[in-house]
Design a protein around this motif. Structure first.
Motif, PDB file in Angstrom:
ATOM      1  N   GLY A  41       0.742  -1.459   0.366  1.00 57.81           N
ATOM      2  CA  GLY A  41       0.013  -0.395   0.421  1.00 57.81           C
ATOM      3  C   GLY A  41       0.463   1.481  -0.372  1.00 57.81           C
ATOM      4  N   VAL A  42       2.143   0.936  -0.133  1.00 62.40           N
ATOM      5  CA  VAL A  42       2.746   2.152  -0.148  1.00 62.40           C
ATOM      6  C   VAL A  42       3.754   1.977  -1.401  1.00 62.40           C
ATOM      7  CG1 VAL A  42       4.446   3.960   1.356  1.00 62.40           C
ATOM      8  CG2 VAL A  42       2.743   2.632   2.619  1.00 62.40           C
ATOM      9  N   GLY A  43       3.794   3.017  -2.028  1.00 64.51           N
ATOM     10  CA  GLY A  43       4.970   3.125  -3.116  1.00 64.51           C
ATOM     11  C   GLY A  43       4.683   3.719  -4.623  1.00 64.51           C
ATOM     12  N   PHE A  44       5.079   2.934  -5.877  1.00 66.42           N
ATOM     13  CA  PHE A  44       4.295   3.666  -6.780  1.00 66.42           C
ATOM     14  C   PHE A  44       2.680   2.192  -7.352  1.00 66.42           C
ATOM     15  CE2 PHE A  44       8.625   5.055  -7.197  1.00 66.42           C
ATOM     16  CZ  PHE A  44       8.897   5.997  -6.928  1.00 66.42           C
ATOM     17  N   PRO A  45       2.343   2.842  -7.986  1.00 64.36           N
ATOM     18  CA  PRO A  45       1.163   2.721  -8.416  1.00 64.36           C
ATOM     19  C   PRO A  45       1.355   0.750  -9.261  1.00 64.36           C
ATOM     20  CG  PRO A  45       1.369   4.065  -9.659  1.00 64.36           C
ATOM     21  CD  PRO A  45       1.733   4.620  -8.581  1.00 64.36           C
ATOM     22  N   ARG A  46       0.480  -0.054  -9.263  1.00 60.80           N
ATOM     23  CA  ARG A  46       0.663  -1.504 -10.072  1.00 60.80           C
ATOM     24  C   ARG A  46      -0.814  -1.522 -10.714  1.00 60.80           C
ATOM     25  NH1 ARG A  46       5.583  -4.838  -5.970  1.00 60.80           N
ATOM     26  NH2 ARG A  46       7.276  -2.924  -6.738  1.00 60.80           N
ATOM     27  N   VAL A  47      -0.108  -2.536 -11.747  1.00 55.65           N
ATOM     28  CA  VAL A  47      -1.204  -3.311 -12.222  1.00 55.65           C
ATOM     29  C   VAL A  47      -1.363  -4.740 -13.157  1.00 55.65           C
ATOM     30  CG1 VAL A  47      -2.530  -1.095 -12.851  1.00 55.65           C
ATOM     31  CG2 VAL A  47      -0.551  -1.949 -14.557  1.00 55.65           C
ATOM     32  N   LEU A  48      -1.643  -5.824 -13.058  1.00 54.71           N
ATOM     33  CA  LEU A  48      -1.784  -6.198 -14.124  1.00 54.71           C
ATOM     34  C   LEU A  48      -2.645  -6.146 -15.412  1.00 54.71           C
ATOM     35  CD1 LEU A  48      -1.362  -9.080 -14.184  1.00 54.71           C
ATOM     36  CD2 LEU A  48      -3.668 -10.047 -13.037  1.00 54.71           C
ATOM     37  N   VAL A  49      -1.757  -6.208 -16.057  1.00 55.58           N
ATOM     38  CA  VAL A  49      -2.030  -5.836 -17.481  1.00 55.58           C
ATOM     39  C   VAL A  49      -2.305  -7.092 -18.501  1.00 55.58           C
ATOM     40  CG1 VAL A  49      -1.926  -4.861 -19.864  1.00 55.58           C
ATOM     41  CG2 VAL A  49      -1.228  -3.832 -17.356  1.00 55.58           C
ATOM     42  N   GLU A  50      -3.579  -7.287 -19.267  1.00 56.62           N
ATOM     43  CA  GLU A  50      -3.772  -8.703 -19.796  1.00 56.62           C
ATOM     44  C   GLU A  50      -4.524  -8.101 -20.736  1.00 56.62           C
ATOM     45  OE1 GLU A  50      -5.684 -11.884 -17.048  1.00 56.62           O
ATOM     46  OE2 GLU A  50      -6.832 -10.267 -16.201  1.00 56.62           O
ATOM     47  N   LEU A  51      -3.540  -9.300 -21.849  1.00 55.11           N
ATOM     48  CA  LEU A  51      -4.424  -8.770 -22.772  1.00 55.11           C
ATOM     49  C   LEU A  51      -5.321 -10.399 -23.920  1.00 55.11           C
ATOM     50  CD1 LEU A  51      -3.999  -7.308 -25.753  1.00 55.11           C
ATOM     51  CD2 LEU A  51      -1.383  -8.592 -25.637  1.00 55.11           C
ATOM     52  N   GLU A  52      -6.119  -9.761 -23.737  1.00 48.05           N
ATOM     53  CA  GLU A  52      -6.972 -11.429 -24.054  1.00 48.05           C
ATOM     54  C   GLU A  52      -6.728 -11.632 -25.095  1.00 48.05           C
ATOM     55  OE1 GLU A  52     -10.878 -10.695 -21.646  1.00 48.05           O
ATOM     56  OE2 GLU A  52      -9.736 -10.397 -19.894  1.00 48.05           O
ATOM     57  N   LYS A  53      -6.979 -10.520 -26.135  1.00 50.34           N
ATOM     58  CA  LYS A  53      -7.050 -10.624 -27.555  1.00 50.34           C
ATOM     59  C   LYS A  53      -6.411  -9.879 -28.143  1.00 50.34           C
ATOM     60  CE  LYS A  53     -10.377  -8.824 -30.001  1.00 50.34           C
ATOM     61  NZ  LYS A  53     -11.434  -8.808 -30.457  1.00 50.34           N
ATOM     62  N   ILE A  54      -5.320 -10.938 -29.344  1.00 49.92           N
ATOM     63  CA  ILE A  54      -4.958  -9.486 -30.374  1.00 49.92           C
ATOM     64  C   ILE A  54      -4.506 -10.370 -31.385  1.00 49.92           C
ATOM     65  CG2 ILE A  54      -2.176 -10.804 -29.432  1.00 49.92           C
ATOM     66  CD1 ILE A  54      -2.533  -7.416 -30.586  1.00 49.92           C
ATOM     67  N   ARG A  55      -5.244  -9.519 -32.406  1.00 49.39           N
ATOM     68  CA  ARG A  55      -5.499 -10.158 -34.547  1.00 49.39           C
ATOM     69  C   ARG A  55      -4.139 -10.042 -34.421  1.00 49.39           C
ATOM     70  NH1 ARG A  55      -8.776  -7.000 -37.731  1.00 49.39           N
ATOM     71  NH2 ARG A  55      -9.970  -7.290 -36.143  1.00 49.39           N
TER      72      ARG A  55
END
Length: 249
Positions: free
Chosen positions: A196-210
């Protein structure tokens, strides 16, 4: 040997033409842009983030929507460069414009269009995507049909403007004409082992890519750029609250 080399060159050119016809831009402009996505580039055709096309983002909750808007802002900071302009269309906008400065985007370079009806948002997006004076168009809409998404894709085939269709709290995930589908989830930030302390983090899911390879990656936004991290996906994403999760926007 010369004949073989000639055939390989012809095949390479045909592949690029097919990708262009399918909505991908793999030209010099696309290759000059470094979005800082690192390992994600391996998922794209030709190893280049597709510009001049439509990307779909799906957010099942408001927490996901906030994380997705932050990830989008990081992409826009590169796409706009020093002088680009973006049109941001919303039905019930919640984004705080001054927060864009966290991603190196001056708020006056983003034109916000707030509409009351979904059909008005679609119309504005379609017209904006035809305007070559814009670098990107973002639309926050809930429901979009395949036919409507096809019209958006056709709009960018001549203008080569990049569009981001952010579907927030959609009733379902169904096939659209967009070249990709993403989902961005918030993750707890860390600093010296303290959550909870620090830089923002995210989980990025590429579900579809042609013509590409879907996958998932963890990113942290730090020092005005993305930093790829080891996969830290929890067994079940924790409930999002201000005390343990920091979202981008």
């Amino acid at each position: 040997m010369e004949a073989i080399a000639g055939k390989k060159d012809i095949i390479s050119q045909l592949k690029k033409q097919i990708l262009s016809m399918e909505g991908f831009s793999t030209g010099s402009v696309s290759r000059q842009l470094d979005f800082g996505l690192g390992p994600v580039n391996d998922a794209f055709p030709e190893g280049v983030f597709p510009v001049g096309t439509i990307h779909e983002f799906v957010s099942p909750t408001e927490a996901h929507a906030a994380a997705a808007n932050g990830f989008l802002s990081g992409l826009l900071s590169t796409l706009l460069g020093q002088s680009g302009i973006c049109l941001w269309i919303s039905v019930g906008r919640k984004l705080f414009p001054p927060a864009l400065k966290f991603f190196g985007i001056e708020p006056h370079r983003v034109i916000f269009v707030d509409v009351k009806l979904r059909k008005d948002g679609l119309w504005v997006m379609e017209q904006a995507l035809k305007c070559t004076a814009l670098s990107a168009v973002v639309a926050e809409l809930r429901e979009v049909s395949f036919a409507e998404s096809r019209r958006l894709q056709l709009a960018v085939e001549n203008s080569r403007v990049t569009g981001f269709l952010h579907r927030q709290l959609p009733s379902s995930k169904h096939t659209l004409a967009c070249v990709s589908r993403w989902q961005v989830s918030p993750l707890p930030s860390h600093s010296s082992g303290l959550p909870g302390v620090g830089f923002p983090r995210v989980l990025v899911e590429l579900e579809k890519i042609r013509n590409g390879r879907p996958g998932s990656w963890t990113f942290e936004w730090r020092n005005s750029r993305f930093h790829a991290l080891p996969d830290q996906r929890p067994a079940a994403l924790p409930a999002t609250s201000p005390s343990n999760t920091r979202s981008y926007a």
